[in-house]
Every structure is written in C-alpha cells, then in structure tokens.
Design a protein around this motif. Structure first.
Motif, PDB file in Angstrom:
ATOM      1  N   LYS A 128       0.796  -1.220   0.000  1.00 19.73           N
ATOM      2  CA  LYS A 128       0.000   0.000   0.000  1.00 19.73           C
ATOM      3  C   LYS A 128       0.835   1.280   0.000  1.00 19.73           C
ATOM      4  CE  LYS A 128      -4.310  -1.302  -0.131  1.00 19.73           C
ATOM      5  NZ  LYS A 128      -5.298  -0.942   0.889  1.00 19.73           N
ATOM      6  N   HIS A 129       2.081   1.208   0.486  1.00 22.47           N
ATOM      7  CA  HIS A 129       2.923   2.405   0.501  1.00 22.47           C
ATOM      8  C   HIS A 129       3.644   2.634  -0.833  1.00 22.47           C
ATOM      9  CE1 HIS A 129       2.902   2.486   5.067  1.00 22.47           C
ATOM     10  NE2 HIS A 129       2.745   3.754   4.757  1.00 22.47           N
ATOM     11  N   LEU A 130       3.846   1.584  -1.594  1.00 17.65           N
ATOM     12  CA  LEU A 130       4.659   1.669  -2.806  1.00 17.65           C
ATOM     13  C   LEU A 130       3.988   2.542  -3.870  1.00 17.65           C
ATOM     14  CD1 LEU A 130       7.166   0.740  -4.396  1.00 17.65           C
ATOM     15  CD2 LEU A 130       5.811  -1.219  -5.164  1.00 17.65           C
ATOM     16  N   ARG A 131       4.650   3.632  -4.233  1.00 16.34           N
ATOM     17  CA  ARG A 131       4.096   4.494  -5.279  1.00 16.34           C
ATOM     18  C   ARG A 131       5.158   5.488  -5.748  1.00 16.34           C
ATOM     19  NH1 ARG A 131       1.941   6.624  -0.479  1.00 16.34           N
ATOM     20  NH2 ARG A 131       2.257   8.860  -0.195  1.00 16.34           N
ATOM     21  N   LEU A 132       4.881   6.080  -6.902  1.00 20.81           N
ATOM     22  CA  LEU A 132       5.739   7.122  -7.465  1.00 20.81           C
ATOM     23  C   LEU A 132       4.864   8.353  -7.684  1.00 20.81           C
ATOM     24  CD1 LEU A 132       8.671   7.576  -8.577  1.00 20.81           C
ATOM     25  CD2 LEU A 132       7.711   7.166 -10.836  1.00 20.81           C
ATOM     26  N   ASP A 133       5.294   9.477  -7.114  1.00 28.94           N
ATOM     27  CA  ASP A 133       4.533  10.721  -7.219  1.00 28.94           C
ATOM     28  C   ASP A 133       5.362  11.799  -7.905  1.00 28.94           C
ATOM     29  OD1 ASP A 133       2.187   9.907  -5.671  1.00 28.94           O
ATOM     30  OD2 ASP A 133       3.555   9.870  -3.962  1.00 28.94           O
ATOM     31  N   TYR A 134       4.672  12.708  -8.553  1.00 29.97           N
ATOM     32  CA  TYR A 134       5.326  13.883  -9.129  1.00 29.97           C
ATOM     33  C   TYR A 134       5.011  15.077  -8.234  1.00 29.97           C
ATOM     34  CZ  TYR A 134       6.774  17.447 -12.498  1.00 29.97           C
ATOM     35  OH  TYR A 134       7.391  18.502 -13.117  1.00 29.97           O
ATOM     36  N   GLU A 135       6.012  15.546  -7.502  1.00 32.96           N
ATOM     37  CA  GLU A 135       5.834  16.638  -6.550  1.00 32.96           C
ATOM     38  C   GLU A 135       6.983  17.639  -6.697  1.00 32.96           C
ATOM     39  OE1 GLU A 135       5.320  15.123  -2.613  1.00 32.96           O
ATOM     40  OE2 GLU A 135       3.564  13.923  -3.137  1.00 32.96           O
ATOM     41  N   PRO A 136       7.012  18.369  -7.785  1.00 35.58           N
ATOM     42  CA  PRO A 136       8.132  19.286  -8.038  1.00 35.58           C
ATOM     43  C   PRO A 136       8.218  20.439  -7.049  1.00 35.58           C
ATOM     44  CG  PRO A 136       6.377  19.664  -9.605  1.00 35.58           C
ATOM     45  CD  PRO A 136       6.005  18.416  -8.862  1.00 35.58           C
ATOM     46  N   ASP A 137       7.118  20.722  -6.346  1.00 34.90           N
ATOM     47  CA  ASP A 137       7.105  21.844  -5.426  1.00 34.90           C
ATOM     48  C   ASP A 137       7.373  21.448  -3.987  1.00 34.90           C
ATOM     49  OD1 ASP A 137       6.452  23.586  -7.523  1.00 34.90           O
ATOM     50  OD2 ASP A 137       4.318  23.128  -7.316  1.00 34.90           O
ATOM     51  N   ARG A 138       7.692  20.184  -3.770  1.00 35.51           N
ATOM     52  CA  ARG A 138       8.016  19.734  -2.416  1.00 35.51           C
ATOM     53  C   ARG A 138       9.439  19.212  -2.379  1.00 35.51           C
ATOM     54  NH1 ARG A 138       2.680  17.025   0.407  1.00 35.51           N
ATOM     55  NH2 ARG A 138       1.361  18.859   0.233  1.00 35.51           N
ATOM     56  N   SER A 142      -7.170   1.408   5.914  1.00 33.49           N
ATOM     57  CA  SER A 142      -6.613   1.301   4.566  1.00 33.49           C
ATOM     58  C   SER A 142      -5.798   0.032   4.316  1.00 33.49           C
ATOM     59  CB  SER A 142      -5.750   2.533   4.279  1.00 33.49           C
ATOM     60  OG  SER A 142      -5.026   2.388   3.087  1.00 33.49           O
ATOM     61  N   GLY A 143      -4.960  -0.363   5.295  1.00 30.57           N
ATOM     62  CA  GLY A 143      -4.105  -1.537   5.103  1.00 30.57           C
ATOM     63  C   GLY A 143      -2.692  -1.214   4.668  1.00 30.57           C
ATOM     64  N   ALA A 144      -2.196  -0.014   5.041  1.00 29.30           N
ATOM     65  CA  ALA A 144      -0.824   0.383   4.716  1.00 29.30           C
ATOM     66  C   ALA A 144       0.055   0.137   5.935  1.00 29.30           C
ATOM     67  CB  ALA A 144      -0.775   1.854   4.305  1.00 29.30           C
ATOM     68  N   GLY A 145       0.562  -1.086   6.061  1.00 30.43           N
ATOM     69  CA  GLY A 145       1.232  -1.470   7.285  1.00 30.43           C
ATOM     70  C   GLY A 145       2.745  -1.391   7.290  1.00 30.43           C
ATOM     71  N   ASN A 146       3.396  -1.682   6.189  1.00 34.51           N
ATOM     72  CA  ASN A 146       4.858  -1.729   6.168  1.00 34.51           C
ATOM     73  C   ASN A 146       5.447  -0.326   6.162  1.00 34.51           C
ATOM     74  OD1 ASN A 146       4.752  -4.555   5.998  1.00 34.51           O
ATOM     75  ND2 ASN A 146       4.593  -4.488   3.776  1.00 34.51           N
TER      76      ASN A 146
END
Length: 263
Positions: free
Chosen positions: A8-18, A200-204
């Motif tokens: 559930k945590h694994l993802r790729l985000d586009y956050e150019p302002d952070r 949600s189930g985001a445990g790791n």
C-alpha cells in the motif's frame, strides 16, 4: 509497480514543489535500535515522509484539528496527521492537557493518512499508568539495515485520569499507516475500542526518496514484528459502523461506560 509488489505504501509521485532532500534535525533519524551484537545503531534517511515545509505543517496546527470538552466530561481529539514529535510535541501535549481530566476520551483518526511513528508513542503514552513502566507498542525490522526499531510508551507522560478512562478510536477506510499503527497498538495493548470502518491496510513502514526531476518514490523498508500487522487487510473495528456515524456511536458508548462507573 503495484502489480509486481502490492504494497500500500509503494508508489511514485510527481511533486516538483516539495522537497525531500536531507531532513532536518531529529527527523533525519527514522529509527534507532540494536543490531545482533547489541550495539545501538541509528538509521538515517535522506528523505522524509512529509514534503511540506515546517511553516506549512505549522499552518495545519501539527495535525491537531480539534480538541473539545463534550457534555458528560468526554474529551474529543481530532487528529489529521501524525507529525514527527520534534515538531508536534508541544501541540500534542497541550491537547492532552485539555483532555487530562476527562472520564472518557474519543480520538478521531478518520481520514488520517499517518505520518511519524514517534508521534504515536507521544500521543498514546498518557493513556497508560506510569506504574506499568515502559511498554512496547510497536516493533519492526529493517532486514537490509539489520536493525530492529520500537515505539514505546513514556511513563513520564502518564496522566492518572487518562490511564483509566475508556478510550475510543474512530477509523475509516482512509485511516492509514501511522494512524493504523495507533489504532492497532492501542487495541493490542487492551487500551482502546475501535469504532468505524476497516482501515486502509498500509502497514509496512516506508520512506520517501527523491529520484530526480520532481519524482518521489515511496518505498517500504520495515516489516512489523508485533503481531500479524495490517498490511493489505487493514485494522478491523471492534464496532463496525459507517464512518459518518462513528462519532455518535462512540459518544453513546462513552456515556454508557461513564454511567457505569462509581465516582
């Protein structure tokens, strides 16, 4: 990525302002524990989970959205995020001070997407008696680093009235990560009743790393050791109700519990 590794945590985000460059101060230490030889080791990461500036985090009151004294001497806390304790400690303790004489407490984690594990220990500690000493609430291991990390209570933060007050935690399907940890640990310790929906189930446990050109990779690195955990399945409530009805139901339970107490 989810098809390859459904975490559930694994993802790729586009956050150019952070900014997920080296974190500041104590936030750089994401875990401390002992290796196989008993030596104390610290794991430091270049990225932090929350890319907002300190000013932006402060604008959210470090996650403390509401603190109320409700009829019947019931305390209510709405928390939107678990902000690292080095930033949120004063605000969390101020909230606890306002709840300290409640006969029952409701902590509302509906919509809380998580954050820092040390804030979980900070907020749960007042609900355990000082006489019980330090209690391990949550433990995880990072096999790559060869280290075990734990979230514990701090007896110094114990509040006598809160240590015996009935505690109700509200959850919904958006309650995630460290917020799930709070609910899971509080119930596992026999200290809280969960009301609402399965989480949600985001445990790791994960960290966020800048991989260039404004992209940020969220990657799990920690496996839960205290019980089976909640990755992929969530934390089920003790009393399942629709999220919008959870507060009313918890207040009913709190009132019933208080009515049954001898004052």
């Amino acid at each position: 990525m989810q098809e390859v590794a459904p975490d559930k945590h694994l993802r790729l985000d586009y956050e150019p302002d952070r900014e997920y460059a080296p974190a500041m101060g104590a936030a750089r230490i994401v875990a401390q524990g002992t290796d196989d030889g008993g030596a104390v080791r610290q794991v430091v990461r270049t990225g932090r989970m929350d890319g907002r500036s300190v000013e932006q985090i402060a604008y959210s009151n470090f996650g403390v959205a509401r603190v109320e004294h409700l009829p019947g001497n019931i305390g209510y806390l709405k928390l939107t995020r678990f902000v690292p304790a080095y930033l949120s400690r004063d605000t969390l303790r101020a909230a606890i001070a306002l709840l300290a004489h409640s006969d029952a407490v409701v902590i509302d984690l509906r919509g809380n997407i998580g954050g820092a594990p040390d804030a979980v220990g900070e907020l749960l500690s007042p609900f355990f008696p000082a006489s019980g000493g330090t209690l391990e609430l949550h433990a995880a291991e990072n096999r790559a680093e060869g280290i075990r990390s734990a979230v514990t209570t701090d007896p110094v933060l114990a509040r006598p009235a809160l240590a015996t007050a009935p505690l109700y935690v509200l959850t919904d399907k958006r309650t995630a990560s460290a917020a799930e940890m709070f609910a899971y640990a509080a119930r596992r310790a026999g200290r809280a009743t969960l009301v609402g929906e399965t989480t949600s189930g985001a445990g790791n446990g994960a960290t966020r790393q800048s991989v260039g050109n404004g992209f940020v990779l969220t990657l799990s690195e920690w496996r839960i050791l205290t019980g089976p955990g909640w990755e992929g399945v969530g934390v089920a409530p003790d009393l399942p109700v629709a999220a919008e009805d959870a507060l009313d139901r918890a207040l009913e339970l709190a009132s019933e519990a208080i009515a049954g107490q001898t004052t």
